[in-house]
Motif scaffolding. Structure first.
Motif, mmCIF file in Angstrom:
data_model
loop_
_atom_site.group_PDB
_atom_site.id
_atom_site.type_symbol
_atom_site.label_atom_id
_atom_site.label_comp_id
_atom_site.label_asym_id
_atom_site.label_seq_id
_atom_site.Cartn_x
_atom_site.Cartn_y
_atom_site.Cartn_z
ATOM 1 N N LEU A 147 0.053 -0.945 -11.806
ATOM 2 C CA LEU A 147 -1.334 -0.504 -11.660
ATOM 3 C C LEU A 147 -1.382 0.929 -11.142
ATOM 4 N N ALA A 148 -0.526 1.234 -10.175
ATOM 5 C CA ALA A 148 -0.478 2.598 -9.638
ATOM 6 C C ALA A 148 -0.138 3.605 -10.727
ATOM 7 N N GLU A 149 0.866 3.291 -11.519
ATOM 8 C CA GLU A 149 1.270 4.209 -12.589
ATOM 9 C C GLU A 149 0.183 4.371 -13.642
ATOM 10 N N GLU A 150 -0.340 3.260 -14.131
ATOM 11 C CA GLU A 150 -1.352 3.344 -15.190
ATOM 12 C C GLU A 150 -2.656 3.929 -14.676
ATOM 13 N N GLY A 151 -3.012 3.632 -13.429
ATOM 14 C CA GLY A 151 -4.216 4.210 -12.838
ATOM 15 C C GLY A 151 -4.069 5.688 -12.529
ATOM 16 N N THR A 152 -2.840 6.143 -12.336
ATOM 17 C CA THR A 152 -2.558 7.555 -12.074
ATOM 18 C C THR A 152 -2.496 8.350 -13.379
ATOM 19 N N ARG A 153 -1.958 7.745 -14.401
ATOM 20 C CA ARG A 153 -1.752 8.441 -15.684
ATOM 21 C C ARG A 153 -2.884 8.198 -16.679
ATOM 22 N N THR A 154 -4.095 8.073 -16.226
ATOM 23 C CA THR A 154 -5.202 7.782 -17.134
ATOM 24 C C THR A 154 -5.392 8.869 -18.192
ATOM 25 N N ILE A 197 4.561 10.658 -9.098
ATOM 26 C CA ILE A 197 4.060 11.028 -10.428
ATOM 27 C C ILE A 197 3.293 12.342 -10.363
ATOM 28 N N ASN A 198 2.480 12.510 -9.334
ATOM 29 C CA ASN A 198 1.631 13.696 -9.204
ATOM 30 C C ASN A 198 2.355 14.909 -8.615
ATOM 31 N N GLY A 199 3.596 14.728 -8.187
ATOM 32 C CA GLY A 199 4.354 15.850 -7.633
ATOM 33 C C GLY A 199 3.816 16.363 -6.320
ATOM 34 N N CYS A 200 3.287 15.455 -5.492
ATOM 35 C CA CYS A 200 2.739 15.851 -4.198
ATOM 36 C C CYS A 200 3.812 15.707 -3.132
ATOM 37 N N GLY A 201 4.450 16.812 -2.773
ATOM 38 C CA GLY A 201 5.537 16.801 -1.807
ATOM 39 C C GLY A 201 5.123 16.275 -0.450
ATOM 40 N N TYR A 202 3.942 16.660 0.018
ATOM 41 C CA TYR A 202 3.477 16.199 1.323
ATOM 42 C C TYR A 202 3.332 14.684 1.337
ATOM 43 N N CYS A 203 2.713 14.127 0.302
ATOM 44 C CA CYS A 203 2.478 12.680 0.271
ATOM 45 C C CYS A 203 3.768 11.893 0.029
ATOM 46 N N VAL A 204 4.673 12.410 -0.780
ATOM 47 C CA VAL A 204 5.973 11.744 -0.949
ATOM 48 C C VAL A 204 6.679 11.707 0.402
ATOM 49 N N ASP A 205 6.667 12.815 1.112
ATOM 50 C CA ASP A 205 7.263 12.895 2.440
ATOM 51 C C ASP A 205 6.607 11.872 3.370
ATOM 52 N N ALA A 206 5.292 11.862 3.408
ATOM 53 C CA ALA A 206 4.561 10.975 4.318
ATOM 54 C C ALA A 206 4.842 9.503 4.034
ATOM 55 N N HIS A 207 4.764 9.103 2.779
ATOM 56 C CA HIS A 207 4.876 7.684 2.467
ATOM 57 C C HIS A 207 6.317 7.176 2.534
ATOM 58 N N THR A 208 7.288 8.032 2.254
ATOM 59 C CA THR A 208 8.681 7.599 2.448
ATOM 60 C C THR A 208 8.959 7.419 3.939
ATOM 61 N N LYS A 209 8.446 8.305 4.762
ATOM 62 C CA LYS A 209 8.670 8.205 6.199
ATOM 63 C C LYS A 209 7.927 7.025 6.812
ATOM 64 N N GLU A 210 6.706 6.763 6.337
ATOM 65 C CA GLU A 210 5.959 5.602 6.835
ATOM 66 C C GLU A 210 6.682 4.308 6.464
ATOM 67 N N LEU A 211 7.184 4.223 5.242
ATOM 68 C CA LEU A 211 7.932 3.035 4.820
ATOM 69 C C LEU A 211 9.188 2.854 5.672
ATOM 70 N N LEU A 243 0.836 -1.209 0.000
ATOM 71 C CA LEU A 243 0.000 0.000 0.000
ATOM 72 C C LEU A 243 0.868 1.255 0.000
ATOM 73 N N GLU A 244 1.858 1.285 0.852
ATOM 74 C CA GLU A 244 2.725 2.467 0.957
ATOM 75 C C GLU A 244 3.547 2.668 -0.323
ATOM 76 N N LEU A 245 4.045 1.581 -0.911
ATOM 77 C CA LEU A 245 4.801 1.701 -2.167
ATOM 78 C C LEU A 245 3.927 2.278 -3.274
ATOM 79 N N VAL A 246 2.693 1.806 -3.357
ATOM 80 C CA VAL A 246 1.741 2.306 -4.361
ATOM 81 C C VAL A 246 1.461 3.785 -4.122
ATOM 82 N N GLU A 247 1.225 4.146 -2.868
ATOM 83 C CA GLU A 247 0.948 5.551 -2.557
ATOM 84 C C GLU A 247 2.153 6.434 -2.857
ATOM 85 N N LEU A 248 3.334 5.940 -2.560
ATOM 86 C CA LEU A 248 4.538 6.705 -2.862
ATOM 87 C C LEU A 248 4.700 6.907 -4.361
ATOM 88 N N ARG A 249 4.505 5.848 -5.140
ATOM 89 C CA ARG A 249 4.703 5.978 -6.591
ATOM 90 C C ARG A 249 3.713 6.949 -7.207
#
Length: 161
Positions: A93-100, A47-61, A37-43
């Motif tokens: 799936l994360a990439e293709e579902g994000t880049r629809t 892709i979306n350039g969300c600094g807060y979420c990249v920060d959150a998911h790298t730290k959670e991992l 889940l965390e890897l998917v959220e990080l990826r």
């Protein structure tokens, strides 16, 4: 760049945010491995350039004991050897579902077949929802210019209910 708006400081924003958090908690309680889940959220967040979420998911991992090499290679997962076939299917799936909007096919039949090969129905449901929810969260935080850097691991644990 200063944050534009704190959704949690607004009564309606906080009300909607609590429901959003409850959906996220249901996903986190699914049988899908938390690391997946965390890897998917990080990826998706990368892709979306969300600094807060990249920060959150790298730290959670990292807090969960994920090796730095795996965290650091998420953006280049196709060119690495540290992810299982199941994780690669989830990341695709994360990439293709994000880049629809960028892809003509949305999620390819090949990616879907790989996801179905490695995950049961409950795990597939969790994967589909986590891709949708992280993309929604990324959009909320990018729109409001919520910066990364201050996230503390475990912050999301008490947000639902």
């Amino acid at each position: 760049m200063e944050p534009r708006f704190n959704l949690n400081d607004n009564e309606l924003g906080a009300k909607i945010g609590k429901r959003f958090a409850n959906v996220s908690m249901a996903i986190m309680q699914s049988p899908l491995p938390k690391s997946t889940l965390e890897l998917v959220e990080l990826r998706a967040s990368q892709i979306n350039g969300c600094g807060y979420c990249v920060d959150a998911h790298t730290k959670e991992l990292a807090a969960a004991g994920e090796p730095a090499v795996r965290i650091n290679l998420v953006a280049a997962w196709r060119e690495s050897t540290v992810f299982t076939e199941a994780e690669q299917a989830a990341l695709a799936l994360a990439e293709e579902g994000t880049r629809t909007a960028d892809a003509q096919h949305g999620v390819s039949d090949e990616t879907w077949a790989q996801v179905r090969k490695h995950y049961d129905d409950d795990q597939v449901a969790a994967l589909v929802y986590v891709v949708a929810m992280i993309n929604a969260a990324n959009r909320l935080l990018v729109i409001t210019r919520t910066k990364g850097g201050s996230y503390e691991p475990g912050t999301f644990d008490g947000m639902a209910s």
